[in-house]
Scaffold this motif. Structure first.
Motif, PDB file in Angstrom:
ATOM      1  N   ALA A 154       0.834  -1.206   0.000  1.00 36.06           N
ATOM      2  CA  ALA A 154       0.000   0.000   0.000  1.00 36.06           C
ATOM      3  C   ALA A 154       0.868   1.257   0.000  1.00 36.06           C
ATOM      4  N   ARG A 155       1.952   1.237   0.743  1.00 35.37           N
ATOM      5  CA  ARG A 155       2.841   2.409   0.746  1.00 35.37           C
ATOM      6  C   ARG A 155       3.534   2.563  -0.599  1.00 35.37           C
ATOM      7  N   GLU A 156       3.968   1.438  -1.174  1.00 40.48           N
ATOM      8  CA  GLU A 156       4.643   1.489  -2.472  1.00 40.48           C
ATOM      9  C   GLU A 156       3.725   2.012  -3.569  1.00 40.48           C
ATOM     10  N   SER A 157       2.444   1.691  -3.485  1.00 42.44           N
ATOM     11  CA  SER A 157       1.490   2.102  -4.526  1.00 42.44           C
ATOM     12  C   SER A 157       0.856   3.455  -4.249  1.00 42.44           C
ATOM     13  N   GLY A 158       1.192   4.074  -3.124  1.00 43.33           N
ATOM     14  CA  GLY A 158       0.666   5.386  -2.816  1.00 43.33           C
ATOM     15  C   GLY A 158      -0.674   5.385  -2.105  1.00 43.33           C
ATOM     16  N   GLU A 159      -1.142   4.214  -1.653  1.00 40.95           N
ATOM     17  CA  GLU A 159      -2.407   4.163  -0.912  1.00 40.95           C
ATOM     18  C   GLU A 159      -2.272   4.780   0.474  1.00 40.95           C
ATOM     19  N   ILE A 160      -1.077   4.706   1.021  1.00 39.93           N
ATOM     20  CA  ILE A 160      -0.791   5.404   2.275  1.00 39.93           C
ATOM     21  C   ILE A 160       0.447   6.268   2.051  1.00 39.93           C
ATOM     22  N   ARG A 161       0.643   7.258   2.890  1.00 38.47           N
ATOM     23  CA  ARG A 161       1.698   8.234   2.687  1.00 38.47           C
ATOM     24  C   ARG A 161       3.092   7.599   2.813  1.00 38.47           C
ATOM     25  N   PRO A 162       4.087   8.177   2.143  1.00 38.55           N
ATOM     26  CA  PRO A 162       5.452   7.645   2.217  1.00 38.55           C
ATOM     27  C   PRO A 162       6.024   7.607   3.628  1.00 38.55           C
ATOM     28  N   ASP A 163       5.549   8.524   4.496  1.00 38.52           N
ATOM     29  CA  ASP A 163       6.071   8.542   5.866  1.00 38.52           C
ATOM     30  C   ASP A 163       5.301   7.614   6.805  1.00 38.52           C
ATOM     31  N   ALA A 164       4.302   6.909   6.286  1.00 38.73           N
ATOM     32  CA  ALA A 164       3.560   5.947   7.111  1.00 38.73           C
ATOM     33  C   ALA A 164       4.449   4.748   7.425  1.00 38.73           C
ATOM     34  N   ASP A 165       4.209   4.130   8.555  1.00 36.64           N
ATOM     35  CA  ASP A 165       5.024   2.997   9.019  1.00 36.64           C
ATOM     36  C   ASP A 165       4.209   1.708   8.887  1.00 36.64           C
ATOM     37  N   PRO A 166       4.418   0.919   7.819  1.00 37.69           N
ATOM     38  CA  PRO A 166       3.650  -0.309   7.646  1.00 37.69           C
ATOM     39  C   PRO A 166       3.779  -1.286   8.807  1.00 37.69           C
ATOM     40  N   GLU A 167       4.956  -1.343   9.413  1.00 36.24           N
ATOM     41  CA  GLU A 167       5.154  -2.274  10.529  1.00 36.24           C
ATOM     42  C   GLU A 167       4.305  -1.875  11.731  1.00 36.24           C
ATOM     43  N   MET A 168       4.250  -0.579  12.032  1.00 35.58           N
ATOM     44  CA  MET A 168       3.419  -0.113  13.138  1.00 35.58           C
ATOM     45  C   MET A 168       1.949  -0.424  12.872  1.00 35.58           C
ATOM     46  N   LEU A 169       1.522  -0.180  11.627  1.00 37.58           N
ATOM     47  CA  LEU A 169       0.131  -0.465  11.274  1.00 37.58           C
ATOM     48  C   LEU A 169      -0.171  -1.955  11.383  1.00 37.58           C
ATOM     49  N   ALA A 170       0.758  -2.783  10.906  1.00 34.47           N
ATOM     50  CA  ALA A 170       0.562  -4.237  10.989  1.00 34.47           C
ATOM     51  C   ALA A 170       0.513  -4.687  12.441  1.00 34.47           C
ATOM     52  N   ASP A 171       1.373  -4.112  13.279  1.00 35.82           N
ATOM     53  CA  ASP A 171       1.357  -4.453  14.708  1.00 35.82           C
ATOM     54  C   ASP A 171       0.002  -4.080  15.316  1.00 35.82           C
ATOM     55  N   PHE A 172      -0.472  -2.898  14.983  1.00 37.15           N
ATOM     56  CA  PHE A 172      -1.748  -2.444  15.545  1.00 37.15           C
ATOM     57  C   PHE A 172      -2.890  -3.358  15.125  1.00 37.15           C
ATOM     58  N   TYR A 173      -3.008  -3.643  13.827  1.00 38.37           N
ATOM     59  CA  TYR A 173      -4.152  -4.432  13.360  1.00 38.37           C
ATOM     60  C   TYR A 173      -4.060  -5.894  13.783  1.00 38.37           C
ATOM     61  N   THR A 174      -2.839  -6.420  13.926  1.00 38.72           N
ATOM     62  CA  THR A 174      -2.693  -7.769  14.468  1.00 38.72           C
ATOM     63  C   THR A 174      -3.153  -7.815  15.916  1.00 38.72           C
ATOM     64  N   THR A 175      -2.739  -6.817  16.695  1.00 36.33           N
ATOM     65  CA  THR A 175      -3.146  -6.749  18.100  1.00 36.33           C
ATOM     66  C   THR A 175      -4.656  -6.571  18.214  1.00 36.33           C
ATOM     67  N   PHE A 176      -5.218  -5.706  17.405  1.00 37.45           N
ATOM     68  CA  PHE A 176      -6.658  -5.464  17.427  1.00 37.45           C
ATOM     69  C   PHE A 176      -7.423  -6.737  17.052  1.00 37.45           C
ATOM     70  N   LEU A 177      -6.928  -7.444  16.036  1.00 43.62           N
ATOM     71  CA  LEU A 177      -7.574  -8.679  15.593  1.00 43.62           C
ATOM     72  C   LEU A 177      -7.592  -9.716  16.712  1.00 43.62           C
ATOM     73  N   GLN A 178      -6.477  -9.857  17.407  1.00 40.23           N
ATOM     74  CA  GLN A 178      -6.422 -10.811  18.508  1.00 40.23           C
ATOM     75  C   GLN A 178      -7.318 -10.369  19.660  1.00 40.23           C
ATOM     76  N   GLY A 179      -7.428  -9.065  19.856  1.00 37.95           N
ATOM     77  CA  GLY A 179      -8.324  -8.553  20.891  1.00 37.95           C
ATOM     78  C   GLY A 179      -9.785  -8.856  20.582  1.00 37.95           C
ATOM     79  N   LEU A 180     -10.160  -8.783  19.308  1.00 37.91           N
ATOM     80  CA  LEU A 180     -11.525  -9.137  18.925  1.00 37.91           C
ATOM     81  C   LEU A 180     -11.832 -10.586  19.315  1.00 37.91           C
ATOM     82  N   SER A 181     -10.841 -11.457  19.131  1.00 36.54           N
ATOM     83  CA  SER A 181     -11.023 -12.866  19.469  1.00 36.54           C
ATOM     84  C   SER A 181     -11.301 -13.045  20.952  1.00 36.54           C
ATOM     85  N   ILE A 182     -10.557 -12.340  21.777  1.00 35.58           N
ATOM     86  CA  ILE A 182     -10.735 -12.463  23.225  1.00 35.58           C
ATOM     87  C   ILE A 182     -12.079 -11.870  23.656  1.00 35.58           C
ATOM     88  N   GLN A 183     -12.450 -10.731  23.081  1.00 38.16           N
ATOM     89  CA  GLN A 183     -13.754 -10.157  23.396  1.00 38.16           C
ATOM     90  C   GLN A 183     -14.883 -11.119  23.035  1.00 38.16           C
TER      91      GLN A 183
END
Length: 202
Positions: free
Chosen positions: A143-172
């Motif tokens: 997404a960053r390479e194709s311009g869907e998100i800004r060049p200064d966006a951090d894909p790893e941070m986003l992936a960490d967040f959505y992975t954590t959120f996904l696992q939280g949904l499971s526990i809820q």
């Protein structure tokens, strides 16, 4: 002379074992539980699958190939990363609260911690969760390479967040949160993605 055919449908009994592990976890599912759930004798289980651990591996693979493959499908099939992430979360909330299925994610909840003799199972499940994170990360890097998100966006941070959120949904879901309540949190989670979209750049 051909061997005597099994008197049971292997795929069907595997699915029953999968649901037992999904509901109770690896350690919480005894061989007697599996005998009852699968409807076959323990000797037949060992003959067909080799061991409880081998059966569990097959059960997780079946989960990933069907219901549990929601994340990979969403990330591969949706035309934009935003749509893919949102669909992944919505599909997760739907699956984790679906009537007739155990609640939550089998890979997240089956063995977060195990007794020492089962540490290999916990580590294998951890590798499965890391693999899902890697798939999310690759889609966000693209997404960053194709311009869907800004060049200064951090894909790893986003992936960490959505992975954590996904696992939280499971526990809820496992804790009994209703689907409607879980779905409401997804809009808030998507604000993180929308904040790094180019059209919001100052």
């Amino acid at each position: 002379m051909a061997g005597r055919p099994r008197a049971f449908d292997r795929e069907q009994v595997l699915r029953r074992a999968r649901d037992a592990f999904w509901a109770r976890g690896y350690e919480g599912t005894s061989m007697s539980d599996l005998v009852e759930a699968m409807g076959i004798a323990s000797a037949s289980i060992y003959a067909a699958f080799g061991s409880k651990e081998a059966l569990f591996h097959e059960a997780v693979a079946d989960y990933d190939a069907h219901e549990g493959g929601f994340a990979a499908r969403a990330l591969a099939e949706e035309p934009t990363a935003r749509d893919a992430i949102r669909r992944m979360l919505v599909d997760a909330a739907t699956l984790f609260t679906q009537r007739g299925n155990p609640r939550g994610c089998m890979v997240v909840l089956s063995a977060p911690k195990c007794a020492k003799q089962n540490e290999a199972v916990a580590e294998w499940l951890s590798s499965q969760r890391r693999a899902r994170h890697a798939v999310i990360l690759r889609r966000l890097q693209k997404a960053r390479e194709s311009g869907e998100i800004r060049p200064d966006a951090d894909p790893e941070m986003l992936a960490d967040f959505y992975t954590t959120f996904l696992q939280g949904l499971s526990i809820q879901a496992r804790d009994g949160f209703p689907r409607k309540r879980i779905m409401k949190t997804i809009d808030s989670a998507m604000l993180i993605f929308e904040a790094v979209m180019p059209h919001l750049a100052q």
